[in-house]
Design a protein around this motif. Structure first.
Motif, short mmCIF file in Angstrom:
data_model
loop_
_atom_site.label_atom_id
_atom_site.label_comp_id
_atom_site.label_asym_id
_atom_site.label_seq_id
_atom_site.Cartn_x
_atom_site.Cartn_y
_atom_site.Cartn_z
N LYS A 323 0.81 -1.22 0.00
CA LYS A 323 0.00 0.00 0.00
C LYS A 323 0.85 1.27 0.00
CE LYS A 323 -4.21 1.67 2.07
NZ LYS A 323 -5.20 1.47 3.11
N ALA A 324 1.92 1.27 0.79
CA ALA A 324 2.74 2.49 0.88
C ALA A 324 3.34 2.82 -0.49
CB ALA A 324 3.86 2.29 1.91
N GLN A 325 3.84 1.78 -1.20
CA GLN A 325 4.43 2.02 -2.51
C GLN A 325 3.36 2.43 -3.52
OE1 GLN A 325 7.46 2.40 -3.20
NE2 GLN A 325 7.35 2.48 -5.42
N TYR A 326 2.18 1.82 -3.41
CA TYR A 326 1.04 2.14 -4.27
C TYR A 326 0.71 3.63 -4.14
CZ TYR A 326 -4.02 1.96 -5.47
OH TYR A 326 -5.27 2.17 -6.00
N GLN A 327 0.67 4.10 -2.89
CA GLN A 327 0.33 5.51 -2.68
C GLN A 327 1.42 6.43 -3.20
OE1 GLN A 327 -0.86 5.11 1.39
NE2 GLN A 327 -3.02 4.99 0.81
N ARG A 328 2.67 5.97 -3.09
CA ARG A 328 3.78 6.77 -3.59
C ARG A 328 3.69 6.91 -5.12
NH1 ARG A 328 8.46 8.83 -4.02
NH2 ARG A 328 9.70 7.86 -5.65
N LEU A 330 0.96 6.59 -6.97
CA LEU A 330 -0.20 7.44 -7.28
C LEU A 330 0.13 8.92 -7.07
CD1 LEU A 330 -3.30 5.51 -5.87
CD2 LEU A 330 -2.41 5.55 -8.21
N ASP A 331 0.94 9.19 -6.07
CA ASP A 331 1.35 10.56 -5.79
C ASP A 331 2.18 11.13 -6.94
OD1 ASP A 331 1.74 12.86 -4.08
OD2 ASP A 331 3.80 12.14 -3.82
N LEU A 332 3.08 10.30 -7.49
CA LEU A 332 3.88 10.75 -8.64
C LEU A 332 2.99 11.00 -9.86
CD1 LEU A 332 7.05 8.46 -8.36
CD2 LEU A 332 7.00 10.96 -8.26
N ILE A 333 1.99 10.15 -10.04
CA ILE A 333 1.06 10.33 -11.16
C ILE A 333 0.26 11.63 -10.97
CG2 ILE A 333 -1.05 9.40 -12.22
CD1 ILE A 333 0.13 6.60 -11.90
N GLN A 334 -0.19 11.85 -9.73
CA GLN A 334 -0.96 13.07 -9.44
C GLN A 334 -0.12 14.31 -9.71
OE1 GLN A 334 -4.26 13.06 -8.78
NE2 GLN A 334 -4.02 15.26 -9.16
N ASP A 335 1.17 14.24 -9.32
CA ASP A 335 2.07 15.38 -9.55
C ASP A 335 2.17 15.66 -11.06
OD1 ASP A 335 4.31 17.23 -8.60
OD2 ASP A 335 5.29 16.00 -10.13
N ALA A 336 2.28 14.56 -11.85
CA ALA A 336 2.38 14.73 -13.31
C ALA A 336 1.09 15.36 -13.86
CB ALA A 336 2.67 13.38 -13.97
N PHE A 377 9.76 3.30 -9.11
CA PHE A 377 9.55 1.93 -8.63
C PHE A 377 8.09 1.50 -8.80
CE2 PHE A 377 10.98 -1.54 -5.66
CZ PHE A 377 12.16 -1.79 -6.30
N GLY A 378 7.60 1.70 -10.01
CA GLY A 378 6.23 1.36 -10.34
C GLY A 378 6.03 1.47 -11.84
N PRO A 379 4.83 1.15 -12.33
CA PRO A 379 4.62 1.05 -13.78
C PRO A 379 4.35 2.39 -14.46
CG PRO A 379 2.63 0.39 -12.63
CD PRO A 379 3.63 0.73 -11.56
#
Ligand code: NAD
Length: 476
Positions: A323-328, A330-336, A377-379
């Protein structure tokens, strides 16, 4: 907590259920399905003390015998390959075939490492003096592993540590402890008690282990941020450290490649294991002459890839592991999104249960974008065009990381020229992510200290000891 599986730690050759336990989730559903022991300080003390007690006997065990045991460990892992891989898929999320790769890769690492020998270096042998350097075990090793490849990354540490005559306390990540605990249960009777201990626990366990005065060497794989803390803790007693840390690998794709031939290879360089690989391609620089066709090929292929529960046949990409990595991510996607970058594919969180993020590709975000500068560290892949080779080398090197990089070109000499200028521990030409038990792998800059694999990696588990014998001395 609804669980159907229970696992034990291996401490001093015994299976230990532990006084406390914690739940382990299947990331495809975000549901707890098993329990792992939450190692207490006292249980850790026993594990480390037993490793210390076992040390002299293991050190004296002839290397041929240690190699025999390592081969037996490999055989046991392979024999239980399917069971371990199914468990790995459940706790880690990766598709079953890839979990098999992680498990069998671990067996392979034991087999190949057992073929190595510990060198002895004679630096002088004449009438005056004989000088020899031998490599002794360092002592009790703390082996700390992250959640992306629990089995193979454990083998990277265990195989050379045991070959060199050390004893080990192995700690998996709190979100993927099960396969490692099961490994301990399966191989405990192959080794004398105390030689290999496997402990699992919450976030307190790592610092307890690395800070323990019974530990002589820390072999750590994880993020750069945690690596800094490990090094700080190790500094108090000047414990030896090997740190395998984060990366932000660039791929440089030259205009002479055949776009159709490389598109899928480049896709998997970035998205294998849901992008959760230290040496995944995390920034892709494509020459402007082929940028548009390659972009099109990547996006078309991305739309065909099946994302889902790794235990279901046909799944190619699993969930984010926790979950922690998932949220991280999603946060990068939101920033983009907030910055108005262009999404070619993906970008929206899935509404399926579990930690799924769809394959996401960004079109030419600026070099200072978080998604370019940080390890995602994600897709999620930033795809960027370049014009000038010197300029792209500068962009690739402009990072605190220095783990790996790849160059793609039909002109090997030109690719080698570029590779020579990349500031990384590993560079691949026309492939990525290949590692060998016989070649050292380690990070430049803040991607690590030291390395694993090959003789270099083996010697990181050894204390060099030089003996000088004066031959023409007058002593009596
Ligand atoms: P992490 O640093 O959060 O955790 C790694 C391990 O360290 C876990 O077992 C964790 O429990 C433990 N740990 C956490 N805090 C600790 C502390 N203060 N002291 C001692 N141990 C502690 O990393 P992660 O999120 O599990 O893994 C992802 C990271 O690992 C990424 O940055 C990735 O690039 C890196 N990685 C590097 C390599 C490599 O070989 N260079 C390989 C795989 C992953």
């Amino acid at each position: 907590m609804s669980t159907d599986m229970k696992f034990t730690m291996t401490i001093n050759g015994e299976s230990v259920a532990g006084t406390d336990r914690f739940g382990v989730e299947n990331p495809a559903y975000g549901e707890v399905f098993a329990e792992a022991p939450n190692c207490s300080r006292e249980e850790l003390d026993v594990a480390i003390a037993s490793a210390r007690t076992a040390l002299p006997g293991w050190k004296k065990t002839p290397i041929a015998k240690r190699k025999e045991i390592m081969q037996a460990i490999a055989g046991t892992i392979a024999q239980h390959g399917e069971e371990l891989a199914r468990l790995l898929t459940r706790e880690q999320g990766k598709p079953f075939e890839q979990a098999m790769g992680d498990v069998l890769g671990a067996a392979h690492w034991f087999v190949e490492t057992a073929k190595m020998d510990i060198p002895e270096v004679v630096s002088q042998d004449d009438d005056e003096r004989y000088a020899v350097t031998r490599y002794e075990p360092i002592g009790v090793v703390a082996a700390i592993v992250p959640w992306n490849f629990p089995m193979i990354l454990a083998a990277f540490k265990l195989a050379p540590a045991l070959l060199a005559g050390n004893t080990v306390v192995l700690k998996p990540a709190p979100t993927t402890p099960l396969t490692t605990l099961r490994l301990g249960e399966l191989i405990k009777d192959l080794l004398p008690p105390g030689v290999l201990n496997v402990v699992s626990g919450d976030d307190r366990l790592g610092p307890w282990l690395t800070g323990h005065s019974g530990i002589d060497k820390i072999s750590f794989t994880g993020s750069t941020q945690t690596g800094r803390k490990v090094m700080e803790g190790a500094s108090k007693e000047l414990k030896k450290v090997t740190l395998e840390l984060g990366g932000n690998d660039a791929a440089i794709v030259m205009p002479d490649v055949n776009v159709e031939a490389v598109a899928q290879q480049l896709f998997w360089a970035a998205f294998q294991n849901t992008g959760q690989i230290c040496i995944a391609t995390k920034r892709m620089y494509v020459h402007k002459d082929i940028y548009e066709p390659l972009k099109k090929a990547l996006v078309e292929y991305a739309k065909t890839v099946k994302v889902g529960d790794g235990s279901q046949q046909g799944t190619q990409i699993g969930p984010i592991q926790n979950k922690a990595q998932y949220q991280r991510v999603l946060d990068l996607i939101q920033d983009a999104k907030d910055k108005g970058y262009t999404f070619l594919v993906g970008g929206d969180a899935s509404d399926a249960p579990g930690y799924f993020v769809p394959v996401t590709i960004l079109d030419n975000p600026p070099e200072d974008a978080r998604i370019v500068q940080e390890e995602q560290f994600g897709p999620v892949l930033p795809l960027m065009s370049f014009d000038n080779v010197d300029e792209v080398i500068g962009r690739a090197n402009d990072t605190i990381y220095g783990l790996g990089a790849s160059v793609w070109s039909a002109d090997i000499a030109k690719a080698q020229e570029i590779a020579d200028q990349l500031q990384t521990g590993t560079v691949w030409i026309n492939e990525t992510q290949h590692l060998s038990p016989h070649a050292v792998f380690g990070g430049a800059k803040q991607s690590g200290i030291g390395g694993e694999g090959g003789e270099h990696g083996l010697l990181e588990f050894c204390q060099p000891k030089t003996t000088f014998i004066r031959r023409n001395a007058v002593v009596g």
